[in-house]
Design a protein around this motif. Structure first.
Motif, PDB file in Angstrom:
ATOM      1  N   ARG A 157      79.448 -13.451  49.689  1.00 57.85           N
ATOM      2  CA  ARG A 157      79.281 -14.830  50.152  1.00 57.85           C
ATOM      3  C   ARG A 157      80.619 -15.559  50.322  1.00 57.85           C
ATOM      4  N   LEU A 158      81.702 -14.830  50.078  1.00 59.36           N
ATOM      5  CA  LEU A 158      83.010 -15.457  50.187  1.00 59.36           C
ATOM      6  C   LEU A 158      83.282 -15.919  51.613  1.00 59.36           C
ATOM      7  N   THR A 159      83.790 -17.121  51.751  1.00 61.86           N
ATOM      8  CA  THR A 159      84.216 -17.654  53.044  1.00 61.86           C
ATOM      9  C   THR A 159      85.730 -17.843  52.988  1.00 61.86           C
ATOM     10  N   ALA A 160      86.409 -17.436  54.031  1.00 57.23           N
ATOM     11  CA  ALA A 160      87.867 -17.457  54.031  1.00 57.23           C
ATOM     12  C   ALA A 160      88.392 -18.853  53.707  1.00 57.23           C
ATOM     13  N   ALA A 161      89.181 -18.926  52.627  1.00 58.19           N
ATOM     14  CA  ALA A 161      89.800 -20.202  52.254  1.00 58.19           C
ATOM     15  C   ALA A 161      90.931 -20.553  53.207  1.00 58.19           C
ATOM     16  N   ASN A 162      91.508 -19.524  53.802  1.00 59.00           N
ATOM     17  CA  ASN A 162      92.582 -19.703  54.782  1.00 59.00           C
ATOM     18  C   ASN A 162      92.279 -18.761  55.936  1.00 59.00           C
ATOM     19  N   ALA A 163      91.955 -19.290  57.094  1.00 59.61           N
ATOM     20  CA  ALA A 163      91.526 -18.475  58.231  1.00 59.61           C
ATOM     21  C   ALA A 163      92.581 -17.458  58.630  1.00 59.61           C
ATOM     22  N   ALA A 164      93.849 -17.848  58.611  1.00 59.30           N
ATOM     23  CA  ALA A 164      94.924 -16.942  59.018  1.00 59.30           C
ATOM     24  C   ALA A 164      95.011 -15.740  58.084  1.00 59.30           C
ATOM     25  N   ILE A 165      94.897 -15.992  56.778  1.00 66.23           N
ATOM     26  CA  ILE A 165      94.961 -14.907  55.798  1.00 66.23           C
ATOM     27  C   ILE A 165      93.724 -14.017  55.905  1.00 66.23           C
ATOM     28  N   GLY A 166      92.559 -14.629  56.032  1.00 65.57           N
ATOM     29  CA  GLY A 166      91.322 -13.850  56.152  1.00 65.57           C
ATOM     30  C   GLY A 166      91.302 -12.979  57.391  1.00 65.57           C
ATOM     31  N   ASP A 167      91.700 -13.531  58.535  1.00 69.25           N
ATOM     32  CA  ASP A 167      91.722 -12.765  59.785  1.00 69.25           C
ATOM     33  C   ASP A 167      92.734 -11.627  59.719  1.00 69.25           C
ATOM     34  N   ALA A 168      93.902 -11.894  59.141  1.00 68.59           N
ATOM     35  CA  ALA A 168      94.935 -10.867  59.027  1.00 68.59           C
ATOM     36  C   ALA A 168      94.461  -9.709  58.152  1.00 68.59           C
ATOM     37  N   ALA A 169      93.752 -10.047  57.072  1.00 66.55           N
ATOM     38  CA  ALA A 169      93.241  -9.007  56.172  1.00 66.55           C
ATOM     39  C   ALA A 169      92.215  -8.125  56.880  1.00 66.55           C
TER      40      ALA A 169
ATOM     41  N   ALA B  29     101.050 -12.270  56.952  1.00 65.88           N
ATOM     42  CA  ALA B  29     100.237 -13.250  56.206  1.00 65.88           C
ATOM     43  C   ALA B  29      99.611 -12.627  54.968  1.00 65.88           C
ATOM     44  N   VAL B  30      99.429 -11.314  54.976  1.00 61.77           N
ATOM     45  CA  VAL B  30      98.838 -10.629  53.814  1.00 61.77           C
ATOM     46  C   VAL B  30      99.826  -9.592  53.267  1.00 61.77           C
TER      47      VAL B  30
ATOM     48  N   ALA C  14      93.927 -19.263  49.305  1.00 61.38           N
ATOM     49  CA  ALA C  14      94.305 -20.360  50.209  1.00 61.38           C
ATOM     50  C   ALA C  14      95.754 -20.253  50.652  1.00 61.38           C
ATOM     51  N   THR C  15      96.576 -19.595  49.816  1.00 57.96           N
ATOM     52  CA  THR C  15      97.991 -19.451  50.147  1.00 57.96           C
ATOM     53  C   THR C  15      98.440 -18.013  49.877  1.00 57.96           C
ATOM     54  N   ARG C  16      99.610 -17.673  50.422  1.00 60.60           N
ATOM     55  CA  ARG C  16     100.177 -16.344  50.196  1.00 60.60           C
ATOM     56  C   ARG C  16     100.472 -16.130  48.720  1.00 60.60           C
ATOM     57  N   GLU C  17     100.945 -17.162  48.039  1.00 59.58           N
ATOM     58  CA  GLU C  17     101.260 -17.065  46.617  1.00 59.58           C
ATOM     59  C   GLU C  17      99.999 -16.811  45.790  1.00 59.58           C
TER      60      GLU C  17
ATOM     61  N   HIS D 271      99.112 -13.452  43.512  1.00 62.39           N
ATOM     62  CA  HIS D 271      98.682 -13.510  42.110  1.00 62.39           C
ATOM     63  C   HIS D 271      97.369 -12.754  41.902  1.00 62.39           C
ATOM     64  N   GLN D 272      96.399 -12.980  42.773  1.00 59.35           N
ATOM     65  CA  GLN D 272      95.096 -12.336  42.639  1.00 59.35           C
ATOM     66  C   GLN D 272      95.211 -10.816  42.825  1.00 59.35           C
ATOM     67  N   VAL D 273      95.971 -10.429  43.833  1.00 56.21           N
ATOM     68  CA  VAL D 273      96.147  -9.004  44.111  1.00 56.21           C
ATOM     69  C   VAL D 273      96.865  -8.318  42.955  1.00 56.21           C
ATOM     70  N   GLY D 274      97.900  -8.968  42.426  1.00 53.23           N
ATOM     71  CA  GLY D 274      98.632  -8.389  41.302  1.00 53.23           C
ATOM     72  C   GLY D 274      97.749  -8.172  40.090  1.00 53.23           C
ATOM     73  N   ALA D 275      96.926  -9.144  39.775  1.00 50.57           N
ATOM     74  CA  ALA D 275      96.013  -9.020  38.632  1.00 50.57           C
ATOM     75  C   ALA D 275      95.004  -7.889  38.862  1.00 50.57           C
ATOM     76  N   PHE D 276      94.509  -7.788  40.089  1.00 49.74           N
ATOM     77  CA  PHE D 276      93.542  -6.738  40.424  1.00 49.74           C
ATOM     78  C   PHE D 276      94.174  -5.352  40.280  1.00 49.74           C
TER      79      PHE D 276
END
Length: 337
Positions: free
Chosen positions: A180-192, A20-21, A134-137, A141-146
């Motif tokens: 204060r970030l709240t997971a936009a996608n629970a599966a992605i947040g938990d996996a991370a 998922a991540v 919210a999505t893998r895509e 994108h966010q990770v690539g920019a970072f």
């Protein structure tokens, strides 16, 4: 068989577990620069230690022959021809040490190791981005920019050479995301979160523990060798005084005892230089402190019920502080007799 850097390049089963991540687990934007600096660091370290030890041994051989020539080798007509090879060995040893200074092998090792460990931390610093994806895509994108931004900053930092190590600030090298970030996608947040705990925190603890165990074995061997050489040299020095007092005419025996005593102390000095250059003692203390700091940090974060971005920030700062300690310790080592 021990495989290094499993935290950055986990086996296939773990990749599937944290699929998922995947942009955080496998990402050429950081993987490729890390491999480049890792290879360069390993090669420069091997070269520095290999040639440093060879130079020290060559100089040692030359010194021991000089002592032997003064004390136990009787004069003979071909002595000057025997001296020539040992003179050559000593000059080669000094030449190698000058070569290491000119080529700055230790500097290259430290710069590339510093860069590799900064990139390692950088890869894990991106994990809180999973909370806003919210999505893998979107995560990709966010990770690539970072990564692109942070790699560019690091390259600019490394451009200053050795000054980048002296000016390094662990606090400034850690990106701080909003807690204060709240997971936009629970599966992605938990996996991370799970991936970070397994690949970063748990891995670093296992790594530090393993290094401490290996260094303990090396220290036992080093201490035993140092004790034997010191006691041998001291005993022979006393034996030489006894020989002079009781057998004043036994000049040859007395000189041989003197030679062996001096040899014992010179070998002890060589052992100390090798131990210092290997960073065994300081590394063991550093890893013990690092392990303690990780445990304390985890306990504090648990007690505070810290959010994931704060966990990453605090853990990465501990890891980068250990990197700073390593660079300061390694910059002081030398193979000079």
């Amino acid at each position: 068989m021990e495989i290094h850097n499993r935290d950055l390049f986990p086996p296939e089963d773990l990749k599937k577990l944290y699929s998922a991540v995947e942009p955080l687990i496998v990402n050429p934007l950081v993987d490729a620069p890390f491999k480049k600096h890792e290879r360069a660091a390993v090669e420069a370290k091997k070269s520095y230690h290999r040639f440093g030890r060879l130079a020290a041994v060559f100089v040692l051989i030359s010194v021991l022959f000089t002592v032997a020539e003064s004390l136990v080798i009787p004069p003979f007509c071909g002595l000057r021809f025997v001296v020539i090879p040992f003179l050559g060995i000593g000059m080669v040893g000094l030449g190698i040490q000058v070569h290491l200074l000119i080529t700055k092998k230790k500097h290259l090792w430290l710069i590339h190791r510093f860069a590799a460990e900064r990139i390692r931390s950088m890869k894990f610093q991106a994990y809180p981005l999973a909370m806003s994806a919210a999505t893998r895509e979107q995560l990709e994108h966010q990770v690539g920019a970072f990564y692109e931004h942070e790699i560019a900053r690091l390259e600019m930092e490394l451009n200053s050479g050795e000054a980048s190590l002296q000016l390094f600030s662990p606090a400034k090298a850690v990106t701080q995301f909003s807690t204060r970030l709240t997971a936009a996608n629970a599966a992605i947040g938990d996996a991370a979160r799970e991936a970070y705990r397994e690949l970063r925190i748990a891995y670093q603890k296992r790594f530090a523990t393993g290094e401490i165990q290996k260094l303990q074995v090396q220290q036992r061997i080093g201490y035993t060798t140092a004790d034997i050489l010191y006691l041998s040299g001291a005993s022979l020095a006393i034996a030489s005084l006894i020989c002079i007092s009781l057998f004043p005419n036994a000049i040859v025996i007395s000189h041989w005892i003197d030679f062996l005593a001096v040899t014992g102390f010179i070998l002890g000095l060589m052992n100390t230089i090798m131990e210092n250059a290997s960073l065994a003692e300081s590394s063991k203390a550093r890893y013990e402190e690092y392990l303690r700091a990780l445990d304390e940090c985890e306990e504090e974060l648990t007690a505070e019920s810290a959010r994931f971005p704060e966990i990453v920030r605090r853990i990465e700062r501990v890891a980068l502080e250990e990197l700073g300690d390593f660079c300061r310790a390694a910059s002081k080592i030398s193979y000079r007799l």
